[in-house]
Design a protein around this motif. Structure first.
Motif, PDB file in Angstrom:
ATOM      1  N   ALA A  55     -57.946  41.599  18.383  1.00 16.46           N
ATOM      2  CA  ALA A  55     -59.372  41.372  17.432  1.00 16.46           C
ATOM      3  C   ALA A  55     -59.883  40.350  18.242  1.00 16.46           C
ATOM      4  O   ALA A  55     -61.105  40.392  18.335  1.00 16.46           O
ATOM      5  CB  ALA A  55     -58.606  40.654  16.195  1.00 16.46           C
ATOM      6  N   GLY A  56     -59.192  39.348  18.945  1.00 13.67           N
ATOM      7  CA  GLY A  56     -59.848  38.242  19.630  1.00 13.67           C
ATOM      8  C   GLY A  56     -60.694  38.916  20.912  1.00 13.67           C
ATOM      9  O   GLY A  56     -61.498  38.363  21.337  1.00 13.67           O
ATOM     10  N   ALA A  57     -59.861  39.725  21.467  1.00  8.71           N
ATOM     11  CA  ALA A  57     -60.524  40.492  22.707  1.00  8.71           C
ATOM     12  C   ALA A  57     -61.988  41.146  22.571  1.00  8.71           C
ATOM     13  O   ALA A  57     -62.720  40.960  23.281  1.00  8.71           O
ATOM     14  CB  ALA A  57     -59.496  41.604  23.270  1.00  8.71           C
ATOM     15  N   GLU A  58     -62.180  41.713  21.196  1.00  5.76           N
ATOM     16  CA  GLU A  58     -63.488  42.097  20.895  1.00  5.76           C
ATOM     17  C   GLU A  58     -64.603  40.993  21.270  1.00  5.76           C
ATOM     18  O   GLU A  58     -65.713  41.286  21.657  1.00  5.76           O
ATOM     19  CB  GLU A  58     -63.548  42.412  19.392  1.00  5.76           C
ATOM     20  CG  GLU A  58     -62.711  43.934  19.105  1.00  5.76           C
ATOM     21  CD  GLU A  58     -62.917  44.541  18.005  1.00  5.76           C
ATOM     22  OE1 GLU A  58     -63.872  43.976  17.297  1.00  5.76           O
ATOM     23  OE2 GLU A  58     -61.953  45.181  17.569  1.00  5.76           O
ATOM     24  N   LEU A  59     -64.238  39.850  20.474  1.00  7.54           N
ATOM     25  CA  LEU A  59     -65.057  38.597  20.542  1.00  7.54           C
ATOM     26  C   LEU A  59     -65.351  38.384  22.042  1.00  7.54           C
ATOM     27  O   LEU A  59     -66.388  38.041  22.685  1.00  7.54           O
ATOM     28  CB  LEU A  59     -64.697  37.578  19.830  1.00  7.54           C
ATOM     29  CG  LEU A  59     -65.549  36.383  19.719  1.00  7.54           C
ATOM     30  CD1 LEU A  59     -67.008  36.466  19.405  1.00  7.54           C
ATOM     31  CD2 LEU A  59     -65.231  35.382  18.822  1.00  7.54           C
ATOM     32  N   LYS A  63     -68.917  38.332  24.480  1.00  7.58           N
ATOM     33  CA  LYS A  63     -69.384  36.978  24.624  1.00  7.58           C
ATOM     34  C   LYS A  63     -69.344  36.417  26.073  1.00  7.58           C
ATOM     35  O   LYS A  63     -69.460  35.226  26.521  1.00  7.58           O
ATOM     36  CB  LYS A  63     -68.934  35.945  23.958  1.00  7.58           C
ATOM     37  CG  LYS A  63     -69.235  36.018  22.170  1.00  7.58           C
ATOM     38  CD  LYS A  63     -70.651  35.921  22.122  1.00  7.58           C
ATOM     39  CE  LYS A  63     -70.972  35.785  20.685  1.00  7.58           C
ATOM     40  NZ  LYS A  63     -72.186  35.433  20.309  1.00  7.58           N
ATOM     41  N   LEU A  64     -69.016  37.312  27.125  1.00  6.85           N
ATOM     42  CA  LEU A  64     -68.780  37.149  28.550  1.00  6.85           C
ATOM     43  C   LEU A  64     -69.685  36.495  29.222  1.00  6.85           C
ATOM     44  O   LEU A  64     -71.110  36.879  28.945  1.00  6.85           O
ATOM     45  CB  LEU A  64     -68.702  38.276  29.294  1.00  6.85           C
ATOM     46  CG  LEU A  64     -67.977  38.079  30.801  1.00  6.85           C
ATOM     47  CD1 LEU A  64     -66.702  37.254  31.085  1.00  6.85           C
ATOM     48  CD2 LEU A  64     -68.210  39.469  31.402  1.00  6.85           C
ATOM     49  N   GLY A  65     -69.736  35.145  29.742  1.00  6.28           N
ATOM     50  CA  GLY A  65     -70.800  34.416  30.224  1.00  6.28           C
ATOM     51  C   GLY A  65     -71.233  33.369  29.459  1.00  6.28           C
ATOM     52  O   GLY A  65     -72.345  32.637  29.582  1.00  6.28           O
ATOM     53  N   GLU A  81     -67.860  27.684  23.020  1.00  5.20           N
ATOM     54  CA  GLU A  81     -67.635  28.277  21.476  1.00  5.20           C
ATOM     55  C   GLU A  81     -66.695  29.070  21.258  1.00  5.20           C
ATOM     56  O   GLU A  81     -66.105  29.448  20.107  1.00  5.20           O
ATOM     57  CB  GLU A  81     -69.084  28.258  20.831  1.00  5.20           C
ATOM     58  CG  GLU A  81     -69.727  29.487  21.543  1.00  5.20           C
ATOM     59  CD  GLU A  81     -71.191  29.856  20.749  1.00  5.20           C
ATOM     60  OE1 GLU A  81     -71.909  30.738  21.137  1.00  5.20           O
ATOM     61  OE2 GLU A  81     -71.532  28.842  19.925  1.00  5.20           O
ATOM     62  N   VAL A  82     -66.724  30.221  22.329  1.00  5.16           N
ATOM     63  CA  VAL A  82     -65.859  31.247  22.188  1.00  5.16           C
ATOM     64  C   VAL A  82     -64.529  30.998  22.227  1.00  5.16           C
ATOM     65  O   VAL A  82     -63.599  31.598  21.388  1.00  5.16           O
ATOM     66  CB  VAL A  82     -66.241  32.313  23.171  1.00  5.16           C
ATOM     67  CG1 VAL A  82     -65.393  33.297  22.935  1.00  5.16           C
ATOM     68  CG2 VAL A  82     -67.693  32.664  23.041  1.00  5.16           C
ATOM     69  N   VAL A 145     -66.887  31.754  32.044  1.00  7.20           N
ATOM     70  CA  VAL A 145     -68.232  31.115  31.723  1.00  7.20           C
ATOM     71  C   VAL A 145     -68.990  31.716  33.058  1.00  7.20           C
ATOM     72  O   VAL A 145     -70.191  31.821  32.926  1.00  7.20           O
ATOM     73  CB  VAL A 145     -68.076  29.570  32.023  1.00  7.20           C
ATOM     74  CG1 VAL A 145     -69.383  28.877  32.428  1.00  7.20           C
ATOM     75  CG2 VAL A 145     -67.509  28.843  30.764  1.00  7.20           C
ATOM     76  N   GLN A 146     -68.401  32.055  34.123  1.00  7.14           N
ATOM     77  CA  GLN A 146     -69.017  32.542  35.316  1.00  7.14           C
ATOM     78  C   GLN A 146     -69.385  33.956  35.160  1.00  7.14           C
ATOM     79  O   GLN A 146     -70.226  34.704  36.109  1.00  7.14           O
ATOM     80  CB  GLN A 146     -68.216  32.258  36.437  1.00  7.14           C
ATOM     81  CG  GLN A 146     -67.949  30.797  36.873  1.00  7.14           C
ATOM     82  CD  GLN A 146     -69.364  30.175  37.397  1.00  7.14           C
ATOM     83  OE1 GLN A 146     -69.889  29.189  36.836  1.00  7.14           O
ATOM     84  NE2 GLN A 146     -70.039  30.687  38.371  1.00  7.14           N
TER      85      GLN A 146
END
Length: 319
Positions: A55-59, A63-65, A81-82, A145-146
């Motif tokens: 479930a966490g992996a979906e988010l 939201k990569l980056g 925030e992720v 983040v990158q």
């Protein structure tokens, strides 16, 4: 004795009330029943940890980056925030499913090694539950983040036993695996380790043929010994890699993609799940000093058995 048993059976037949002979439960039977109950509990926790990690992996994948909210202990210790949102997902689901379990997540702890060590000690001391979840919602935030798809969701569960706290369940989810979907690495104490349900094991290469991973120390105090270690190991191993996620590196040691991983300063939530994975996959985990890894240990060597002793000696020689 046979006549006495026969009389009991006859009495049971002719009595208006059936005769019940109570057989006390032996300590062995009680212990066996307890062991089965514990095993069932661990499997239930393992299944839930895998589901929560997915479930966490979906988010994370969506939201990569993501932008940095702030830096924490150092310029390389980032928060988005992720990170917070994924921890909230995990914590809410844990409390909904296991309301009596304790929970320790990275994003609920102040930055820095002392705060991390104090938080772990306090969580273990304060927990009245048999179980404590130790979670890093995004391990490899700088990569995240990158826009580098190399991060892991790390979920470890420790269990209180007569001998103290012990790792019981470990789950690491890679949201960006080479499979084109999340990859789930999972282990339960005494039950082996798996990747997407298939058994995994560490490799068998010696240090000369080893692919060794390490990290970039977050402070000068940890960076200097890491640089010495990279130089010393690089002269003996096939190669050294730095991937930016302790969780992923530990999972990959467990499945044999990497031979070993060492680090000079890590938090419990970086290691808890991965340490159990490596152990259950047949590997060896110690501190840099060669002593058995415990929950409060902040240094780490995780490897297959053939490479471990020489790797530890090489790092010790390099101080």
């Amino acid at each position: 004795m046979a006549s006495f048993v026969l009389l009991l059976e006859l009495a049971a037949l002719i009595s208006p009330h059936r005769l019940h002979v109570h057989t006390p439960r032996t300590p062995h039977r009680c212990a066996t029943a307890r062991a089965v109950a514990v095993a069932d509990s661990l499997l239930e926790i393992q299944r839930e940890a895998e589901a929560i990690g997915l479930a966490g992996a979906e988010l994370v994948a969506a939201k990569l980056g993501a932008d940095v909210m702030k830096t924490k202990a150092s310029r390389g210790d980032l928060l988005t925030e992720v990170d917070v949102a994924v921890q909230e997902i995990i914590e809410q689901r844990v409390h909904a499913k296991f309301p009596d379990h304790g929970f320790l997540g990275e994003e609920s702890v102040a930055a820095g090694p002392k705060a991390s060590a104090d938080a772990l000690r306090a969580a273990l001391d304060a927990s009245e539950s048999e179980f404590l979840w130790i979670v890093d919602p995004i391990d490899g935030t700088t990569n995240f983040v990158q826009g580098l798809p190399l991060v892991g969701i790390s979920i470890g569960v420790a269990r209180r036993t007569a001998a103290g706290w012990e790792l019981a369940v470990g789950c690491i989810v890679d949201p960006f695996s080479k499979l084109g979907r999340p990859e789930v690495f999972s282990a339960v104490a005494g039950g082996g380790a798996t990747a997407d349900g298939a058994p995994i094991s560490v490799g068998d290469e010696t240090l000369a043929d080893a692919v060794v991973c390490t990290g970039f120390g977050p402070s000068e105090a940890s960076l200097r010994p890491m640089v010495r270690g990279i130089s010393a190991v690089g002269a003996k191993a096939r190669t050294v890699r730095m991937l930016g996620s302790a969780a992923i590196m530990l999972a990959w040691v467990a499945c044999g993609r990497l031979s070993a991983y060492f680090e000079a300063d890590l938090n419990a939530w970086d290691m808890a799940a991965g340490v159990l994975l490596v152990r259950e996959a047949g590997g060896v985990v110690t501190g840099l000093d060669g002593a058995r890894w415990e929950g409060a240990t902040r240094t780490l060597i995780a490897s297959n058995a053939p490479a471990h002793a020489e790797l530890q000696a090489t790092l010790a020689d390099a101080k």
